[in-house]
Write a protein that holds these residues in place. Structure first.
Motif, short mmCIF file in Angstrom:
data_model
loop_
_atom_site.label_atom_id
_atom_site.label_comp_id
_atom_site.label_asym_id
_atom_site.label_seq_id
_atom_site.Cartn_x
_atom_site.Cartn_y
_atom_site.Cartn_z
N GLY A 1 4.18 -5.94 5.48
CA GLY A 1 3.80 -4.49 4.31
C GLY A 1 4.37 -4.11 4.32
N MET A 2 4.02 -3.10 2.89
CA MET A 2 5.48 -2.44 2.62
C MET A 2 4.28 -1.23 2.19
SD MET A 2 7.94 -3.93 1.55
CE MET A 2 8.59 -2.88 0.74
N THR A 3 5.35 -0.14 2.29
CA THR A 3 4.26 1.34 2.33
C THR A 3 5.86 2.62 2.37
OG1 THR A 3 2.76 2.82 3.12
CG2 THR A 3 4.17 1.68 5.03
N ALA A 4 4.90 3.17 1.70
CA ALA A 4 6.11 5.13 1.66
C ALA A 4 5.34 5.55 2.54
CB ALA A 4 5.84 5.22 0.28
N SER A 5 4.42 4.90 3.67
CA SER A 5 3.83 6.11 4.25
C SER A 5 4.77 6.43 5.77
CB SER A 5 2.49 6.05 4.92
OG SER A 5 1.65 5.77 3.92
N ALA B 1 1.16 -1.32 0.17
CA ALA B 1 0.08 0.51 0.28
C ALA B 1 0.92 1.45 -0.12
CB ALA B 1 -0.66 0.10 1.05
N TYR B 2 1.03 1.75 -1.46
CA TYR B 2 2.41 2.46 -1.56
C TYR B 2 1.40 3.91 -0.61
CZ TYR B 2 -0.52 6.09 -4.54
OH TYR B 2 -1.93 6.45 -5.55
N ASP C 1 4.28 -6.56 10.61
CA ASP C 1 5.62 -5.48 10.40
C ASP C 1 5.49 -4.92 8.69
OD1 ASP C 1 6.45 -5.46 13.14
OD2 ASP C 1 7.55 -6.74 12.67
N PHE C 2 5.53 -3.82 9.16
CA PHE C 2 5.47 -2.73 7.78
C PHE C 2 6.75 -1.83 7.64
CE2 PHE C 2 0.66 -2.12 8.17
CZ PHE C 2 0.64 -1.85 6.77
N TYR C 3 7.44 -2.15 6.20
CA TYR C 3 8.97 -2.08 5.60
C TYR C 3 8.73 -0.56 5.12
CZ TYR C 3 10.19 -5.35 8.10
OH TYR C 3 10.68 -7.61 8.94
N PHE C 4 9.80 0.35 4.75
CA PHE C 4 8.98 1.67 3.97
C PHE C 4 10.02 0.77 2.70
CE2 PHE C 4 11.30 5.05 2.43
CZ PHE C 4 10.45 5.69 1.84
N CYS C 5 9.42 2.13 1.26
CA CYS C 5 10.16 1.80 0.83
C CYS C 5 9.34 2.90 -0.21
CB CYS C 5 9.86 -0.21 -0.81
SG CYS C 5 11.06 0.30 -2.45
N ASP C 6 10.13 3.64 -1.02
CA ASP C 6 9.85 4.43 -1.63
C ASP C 6 8.52 3.92 -2.78
OD1 ASP C 6 10.46 7.59 -2.47
OD2 ASP C 6 10.08 6.27 -5.17
N ALA C 7 7.75 5.55 -2.63
CA ALA C 7 6.20 5.05 -3.38
C ALA C 7 6.76 4.40 -4.92
CB ALA C 7 5.80 6.61 -3.54
N ILE C 8 7.81 5.07 -5.82
CA ILE C 8 7.63 4.76 -6.70
C ILE C 8 7.86 3.66 -7.55
CG2 ILE C 8 8.83 5.17 -9.32
CD1 ILE C 8 9.27 7.97 -8.23
N PRO C 9 8.39 2.24 -6.55
CA PRO C 9 9.00 0.96 -6.93
C PRO C 9 7.84 -0.14 -6.69
CG PRO C 9 10.12 1.58 -5.21
CD PRO C 9 10.15 2.90 -6.21
N LEU C 10 7.02 1.07 -5.23
CA LEU C 10 5.64 0.91 -5.23
C LEU C 10 4.30 0.61 -5.96
CD1 LEU C 10 5.70 0.71 -1.56
CD2 LEU C 10 6.48 -0.70 -2.16
#
Length: 366
Positions: free
Chosen positions: A304-308, A274-275, A325-334
């Motif tokens: 979970g993966m998010t840019a939030s 969920a970006y 748990d949620f992990y961070f990744c930039d919104a563009i790749p997500l």
């Protein structure tokens, strides 16, 4: 001879507009991201258009296809060719602007199916413009292939089918996935740089304030700095772009550490992507914990993966009682991984086995 050139131009323009439109119609959300890039501050600075990016994307791609069909069957040639001319003039301006000012690296003319450099896109549009000008100055040679009632029907059917296709892919998945995260691809392999691949050539640029004005100097110019110059900043200027792997910006960060090497080696990994948690579908987000429990019972690691932000993550965890748990990744790749917010991805040691829009959660195979 003239008629042959005109009919050849008619076929080339019609087919190219249909192909280009259908490729983007396969992924209108991806095209809307490209329009958002054009509307951004570094390009045209038109943020008021951003909320309408998806609607504009759908309108433009359906228009491309329908105009291509109308040209091929010779329906309303004056309206059709005028519309094509206006479109290609707009596209040519955008691709020239992107190339000359180096602001948008890929115009998105053919979606993710074919990536063109800005200058390649501009050249393509100039060629298309030439063909359309041939048609414009020889409209009288564009004759209808069928009687009017059949042409009306063909045009209407093409519009209805395009509208249906656009609605379908927005609520499910692109019919054909051209992205590096498609089913069957391995994320780790997508990040690898082949032995002997060309390297980027980068030049260091130093910024010094000289007589109150910021000026740029190369490394060799530093020996001749004027008296009183004061250092301001340093940046890297790419002279020659080297090999860039298909996947180059994917991370799985938590508490300042990147866990992608560990998590992508999991034999069973379920990712909820969920970006933007603030814009994620609430009904779908409420169902994720149930899927989490089902997956864990079958031996899956669930993340979970998010840019939030951390605050948004904490808020959504509390609201839905998540135990993953949620992990961070930039919104563009997500956004590139999947076009839904949220989406569900099943991986086996980094290889993507299944991708689902949140409307298709019931089709998840664990």
């Amino acid at each position: 001879m003239k008629n042959t050139i005109v009919q050849f131009s008619r076929i080339v323009v019609g087919i190219l507009f249909i192909i280009s439109g259908l490729i983007k119609l396969n992924d209108p959300l991806g095209f809307s991201y490209k329009l958002t890039e054009y509307f951004s501050e570094p390009v045209f600075n038109m943020p008021f258009l951003v909320p309408f990016a998806l609607a504009l994307a759908l309108f433009l791609v359906i228009l491309e296809v329908v105009l291509g069909v109308m040209l091929l069957i010779g329906f309303r040639p004056k309206f059709t060719i005028w519309s094509l001319l206006l479109l290609i003039v707009m596209f040519t301006f955008l691709t020239f602007y992107s190339a000359y000012f180096n602001v948008v690296k890929d115009c998105g003319c053919f979606g993710d199916a074919l990536h063109l450099t800005p200058w390649q896109s501009f050249t393509k549009d100039v060629i298309l413009l030439s063909f359309i000008l041939i048609l414009f100055f020889n409209i009288r040679l564009i004759k209808p292939l069928f009687r009017k009632s059949i042409q009306n029907m063909v045009t209407l059917v093409s519009f209805v089918l395009c509208a249906f296709m656009g609605s379908w892919v927005l609520n499910h998945l692109p019919l054909k996935d051209f992205r590096p995260y498609k089913i069957g691809n391995n994320i780790q392999k997508g990040m690898e740089i082949p032995v002997g691949a060309p390297q980027s050539v980068v030049e260091m640029i130093f910024i010094y304030k000289v007589n109150g004005v910021d000026k740029e100097f190369t490394e060799k110019d530093l020996m001749s700095l004027p008296p009183g110059a004061t250092f301001v900043d340093r940046k890297d200027k790419v002279i020659t772009e080297g090999y860039v792997p298909p996947i180059h910006d994917f991370i799985m960060e938590k508490d300042g550490s990147d866990y992608k090497d560990e998590l992508l080696n999991e034999p069973k990994l379920l990712m909820f992507v969920a970006y933007d948690l603030s814009k994620a579908n609430p009904a779908a987000m409420a169902k994720l914990e149930k899927l989490n429990q089902q997956a864990k019972a079958k031996g899956y690691k669930v993340v979970g993966m998010t840019a939030s932000t951390k605050e948004e993550i904490a808020k959504i965890i509390t609201a839905n009682h998540y135990t993953f748990d949620f992990y961070f990744c930039d919104a563009i790749p997500l956004k590139t991984i999947e076009r839904a917010n949220p989406s569900i991805i099943v991986l086996e040691k980094g290889t993507i086995k299944q991708k689902l829009h949140h409307y298709d959660m019931d089709d998840l195979l664990l």
